[in-house]
Design a protein around this motif. Sequence first.
Motif, PDB file in Angstrom:
ATOM      1  N   ASP A  65       0.891  -1.210  -0.015  1.00 20.54           N
ATOM      2  CA  ASP A  65       0.026   0.002   0.075  1.00 20.54           C
ATOM      3  C   ASP A  65       0.967   1.331   0.051  1.00 20.54           C
ATOM      4  O   ASP A  65       2.235   1.358   0.046  1.00 20.54           O
ATOM      5  N   VAL A  66       0.182   2.653  -0.004  1.00 22.01           N
ATOM      6  CA  VAL A  66       1.043   3.581  -0.024  1.00 22.01           C
ATOM      7  C   VAL A  66       1.917   3.860   1.033  1.00 22.01           C
ATOM      8  O   VAL A  66       3.351   4.081   0.897  1.00 22.01           O
ATOM      9  N   ALA A  67       1.659   3.429   2.324  1.00 21.93           N
ATOM     10  CA  ALA A  67       2.536   3.528   3.414  1.00 21.93           C
ATOM     11  C   ALA A  67       3.656   2.546   3.243  1.00 21.93           C
ATOM     12  O   ALA A  67       5.018   2.966   3.729  1.00 21.93           O
ATOM     13  N   ASP A  68       3.440   1.240   2.511  1.00 27.07           N
ATOM     14  CA  ASP A  68       4.736   0.438   2.568  1.00 27.07           C
ATOM     15  C   ASP A  68       5.775   1.095   1.531  1.00 27.07           C
ATOM     16  O   ASP A  68       6.892   0.965   1.818  1.00 27.07           O
ATOM     17  N   LEU A  69       5.298   1.772   0.509  1.00 25.01           N
ATOM     18  CA  LEU A  69       6.041   2.407  -0.498  1.00 25.01           C
ATOM     19  C   LEU A  69       6.827   3.713   0.173  1.00 25.01           C
ATOM     20  O   LEU A  69       7.897   3.840   0.039  1.00 25.01           O
ATOM     21  N   GLN A  70       6.160   4.517   0.792  1.00 28.96           N
ATOM     22  CA  GLN A  70       6.608   5.594   1.543  1.00 28.96           C
ATOM     23  C   GLN A  70       7.684   5.262   2.514  1.00 28.96           C
ATOM     24  O   GLN A  70       8.594   5.888   2.578  1.00 28.96           O
ATOM     25  N   ALA A  71       7.683   4.115   3.141  1.00 28.83           N
ATOM     26  CA  ALA A  71       8.670   3.814   3.996  1.00 28.83           C
ATOM     27  C   ALA A  71      10.021   3.642   3.425  1.00 28.83           C
ATOM     28  O   ALA A  71      10.953   3.700   4.028  1.00 28.83           O
ATOM     29  N   ILE A  72      10.145   3.265   2.047  1.00 27.66           N
ATOM     30  CA  ILE A  72      11.379   3.141   1.338  1.00 27.66           C
ATOM     31  C   ILE A  72      11.436   4.073   0.276  1.00 27.66           C
ATOM     32  O   ILE A  72      12.515   4.072  -0.342  1.00 27.66           O
ATOM     33  N   ALA A  73      10.756   5.204   0.410  1.00 25.09           N
ATOM     34  CA  ALA A  73      11.002   6.408  -0.445  1.00 25.09           C
ATOM     35  C   ALA A  73      11.644   7.493   0.441  1.00 25.09           C
ATOM     36  O   ALA A  73      11.855   7.342   1.512  1.00 25.09           O
ATOM     37  N   GLN A  74      11.904   8.489  -0.419  1.00 23.35           N
ATOM     38  CA  GLN A  74      12.446   9.743   0.534  1.00 23.35           C
ATOM     39  C   GLN A  74      11.233  10.454   0.912  1.00 23.35           C
ATOM     40  O   GLN A  74       9.940  10.638   0.672  1.00 23.35           O
ATOM     41  N   LYS A  75      11.383  11.171   2.113  1.00 23.73           N
ATOM     42  CA  LYS A  75      10.652  12.127   2.763  1.00 23.73           C
ATOM     43  C   LYS A  75      10.276  13.319   1.783  1.00 23.73           C
ATOM     44  O   LYS A  75      10.967  13.624   0.869  1.00 23.73           O
ATOM     45  N   GLY A  76       9.146  13.727   1.979  1.00 22.93           N
ATOM     46  CA  GLY A  76       8.512  14.587   1.077  1.00 22.93           C
ATOM     47  C   GLY A  76       7.302  15.415   1.830  1.00 22.93           C
ATOM     48  O   GLY A  76       6.987  15.161   3.037  1.00 22.93           O
ATOM     49  N   ARG A  77       6.623  16.519   0.774  1.00 21.16           N
ATOM     50  CA  ARG A  77       5.428  17.399   1.723  1.00 21.16           C
ATOM     51  C   ARG A  77       4.381  16.048   2.008  1.00 21.16           C
ATOM     52  O   ARG A  77       3.903  16.361   3.108  1.00 21.16           O
ATOM     53  N   TYR A  78       4.115  15.132   1.268  1.00 22.05           N
ATOM     54  CA  TYR A  78       3.278  14.114   1.556  1.00 22.05           C
ATOM     55  C   TYR A  78       3.565  12.831   2.260  1.00 22.05           C
ATOM     56  O   TYR A  78       3.063  11.892   2.431  1.00 22.05           O
ATOM     57  N   ASN A  79       4.931  12.837   2.717  1.00 21.24           N
ATOM     58  CA  ASN A  79       5.754  11.595   3.405  1.00 21.24           C
ATOM     59  C   ASN A  79       6.391  12.137   4.395  1.00 21.24           C
ATOM     60  O   ASN A  79       7.622  12.511   4.305  1.00 21.24           O
ATOM     61  N   LYS A  80       5.794  12.101   5.542  1.00 21.71           N
ATOM     62  CA  LYS A  80       6.533  12.482   6.886  1.00 21.71           C
ATOM     63  C   LYS A  80       6.934  11.343   7.798  1.00 21.71           C
ATOM     64  O   LYS A  80       7.320  11.401   8.942  1.00 21.71           O
ATOM     65  N   LEU A  81       7.107  10.131   7.262  1.00 14.30           N
ATOM     66  CA  LEU A  81       7.403   8.993   7.970  1.00 14.30           C
ATOM     67  C   LEU A  81       9.021   9.068   8.481  1.00 14.30           C
ATOM     68  O   LEU A  81       9.828   9.245   7.733  1.00 14.30           O
ATOM     69  N   PRO A  82       9.012   9.020   9.767  1.00 15.46           N
ATOM     70  CA  PRO A  82      10.651   9.105  10.341  1.00 15.46           C
ATOM     71  C   PRO A  82      11.523   8.093   9.564  1.00 15.46           C
ATOM     72  O   PRO A  82      12.694   8.287   9.659  1.00 15.46           O
ATOM     73  N   GLN A  83      11.107   7.096   9.262  1.00 10.32           N
ATOM     74  CA  GLN A  83      11.672   5.867   8.668  1.00 10.32           C
ATOM     75  C   GLN A  83      12.326   5.975   7.193  1.00 10.32           C
ATOM     76  O   GLN A  83      12.833   5.270   6.811  1.00 10.32           O
ATOM     77  N   ALA A  84      11.564   6.865   6.588  1.00 12.76           N
ATOM     78  CA  ALA A  84      11.801   7.140   5.107  1.00 12.76           C
ATOM     79  C   ALA A  84      13.020   7.737   4.786  1.00 12.76           C
ATOM     80  O   ALA A  84      13.337   9.013   4.957  1.00 12.76           O
ATOM     81  N   TYR A  85      13.987   6.880   4.447  1.00  8.26           N
ATOM     82  CA  TYR A  85      15.258   7.357   4.263  1.00  8.26           C
ATOM     83  C   TYR A  85      15.760   7.032   2.424  1.00  8.26           C
ATOM     84  O   TYR A  85      16.981   7.030   2.306  1.00  8.26           O
ATOM     85  N   GLY A  86      14.857   6.953   1.967  1.00  6.07           N
ATOM     86  CA  GLY A  86      14.998   6.572   0.401  1.00  6.07           C
ATOM     87  C   GLY A  86      15.748   5.310   0.161  1.00  6.07           C
ATOM     88  O   GLY A  86      16.735   5.271  -0.689  1.00  6.07           O
ATOM     89  N   ALA A  87      15.580   4.296   1.126  1.00  8.75           N
ATOM     90  CA  ALA A  87      16.279   3.070   0.778  1.00  8.75           C
ATOM     91  C   ALA A  87      16.075   2.457  -0.867  1.00  8.75           C
ATOM     92  O   ALA A  87      17.075   1.893  -1.381  1.00  8.75           O
ATOM     93  N   ALA A  88      14.818   2.435  -1.392  1.00  7.32           N
ATOM     94  CA  ALA A  88      14.611   2.190  -2.773  1.00  7.32           C
ATOM     95  C   ALA A  88      15.793   2.810  -3.736  1.00  7.32           C
ATOM     96  O   ALA A  88      16.014   2.208  -4.529  1.00  7.32           O
ATOM     97  N   LEU A  89      15.816   4.175  -3.489  1.00 10.50           N
ATOM     98  CA  LEU A  89      16.679   4.846  -4.448  1.00 10.50           C
ATOM     99  C   LEU A  89      18.068   4.456  -4.181  1.00 10.50           C
ATOM    100  O   LEU A  89      18.786   4.309  -5.153  1.00 10.50           O
ATOM    101  N   ALA A  90      18.476   4.278  -2.938  1.00  9.73           N
ATOM    102  CA  ALA A  90      19.925   3.855  -2.870  1.00  9.73           C
ATOM    103  C   ALA A  90      20.007   2.387  -3.193  1.00  9.73           C
ATOM    104  O   ALA A  90      21.347   2.162  -3.455  1.00  9.73           O
ATOM    105  N   ALA A  91      19.013   1.691  -3.470  1.00 13.23           N
ATOM    106  CA  ALA A  91      19.327   0.468  -4.001  1.00 13.23           C
ATOM    107  C   ALA A  91      19.248   0.321  -5.550  1.00 13.23           C
ATOM    108  O   ALA A  91      19.256  -0.578  -6.267  1.00 13.23           O
ATOM    109  N   GLY A  92      18.785   1.500  -6.230  1.00 11.51           N
ATOM    110  CA  GLY A  92      19.066   1.602  -7.544  1.00 11.51           C
ATOM    111  C   GLY A  92      17.782   1.277  -8.191  1.00 11.51           C
ATOM    112  O   GLY A  92      17.559   1.180  -9.490  1.00 11.51           O
ATOM    113  N   TRP A  93      16.460   1.484  -7.551  1.00  8.19           N
ATOM    114  CA  TRP A  93      15.100   1.175  -8.269  1.00  8.19           C
ATOM    115  C   TRP A  93      14.918   2.266  -9.039  1.00  8.19           C
ATOM    116  O   TRP A  93      15.224   3.611  -8.511  1.00  8.19           O
TER     117      TRP A  93
END
Length: 259
Positions: free
Chosen positions: A181-209
Motif C-alpha cells: 500500500d502507499v505506506a509500504d512504499l513511503q517507508a522506502i521512499a524519500q521524505k517529502g510534503r506528503y511523506n513524513k514517515l521518520p523511517q523514510a530514508y530513500g532505501a529504494a533509491l539507494a538500491a537503484g530502483w
Amino acid sequence: MPGVNPPQAKVQLGIKVDCSSPQDFVTVGFASCRLTAHVKDVKAAGGALRLSSAQMAGRDLDVVWEVREARNRGSVAPGWETMPSGLSWSAPVSSRTTPVEGLWTRTDESASSTAQLFDILGERTVTVCASVMSDGVRGGACTTVEFGKGPLSRFMKPSSSPVSYKEHLAFCQSRNAAMPDVADLQAIAQKGRYNKLPQAYGAALAAGWKTSERYWAGILPMMKNRARHASLVDGNPHGSGGVSTETGRQYGIYLRPGA
C-alpha cells in the motif's frame, strides 16, 4: 637519492566492531555500527623519523577509514548488489547512491580511533579498512561489518520496466505475494510534503530502483477501475485520481509472502 623510499615507521592495528546498538530499520530507518582501531605497536625505522613520544605511543596519528566492499545478501537491488550506496559515516544520508568517501580521524590518548558507519539498506556484509596515514607512519587492517534485515527485506525485486495493473496483479497472485500500500512504499521512499514517515530514508533509491514512473499501490476505494500509485522520489501518492487499471503502466513491486 632517486628511487630510494624514505624511512617509515610500521604500525600494527586491531579493529573492534560494535553493532550492539538497535538495528532499527522499521521505526528509524537505519542501522549503525561503531568501529574502533587501536594501535598495538609502533616500530620506528632507526632514529631518522624523529617521531614524537606521543606518536611512538600510538597517539596523534592520522587514521583514514574506507569502505572497500559491500555485498547485499537480500538481492533486492538488481544490478546494485555490490554497490556501497546507502552507507555513510557519522550520520545516515537519505537515498545516497554514490560511494561513501574516506573518513579522516586521529588516535586519542588511548592510541585508538573510532568511526560510526551508518546503513539505510541492510542485509549486507561490508568490508571496512583503517589505515594510518601520518607522515612517515604507515599501517592498516580490515574487518567486516554485518547489517541485519533492512526496509527492503519485505519486498521482492521490482519489475524492470512499467507493467499494466493486470500484469501486476497476475504476478502477485502467482507468487502468493501481497501488493504494497502507499505506506509500504513511503517507508522506502524519500521524505517529502506528503511523506513524513521518520523511517523514510530513500532505501529504494539507494538500491537503484527506477523512478521514471511511479509504483502501483492498490485499488482506489470506491473506484475499481483506478489504482493508487506512489513516487519513490518524495513518497507522494497523489495525482489525477490514481491511474487507470486498463491503460496505465507503472512499476510493480511486491511484498514477500508473510511480510
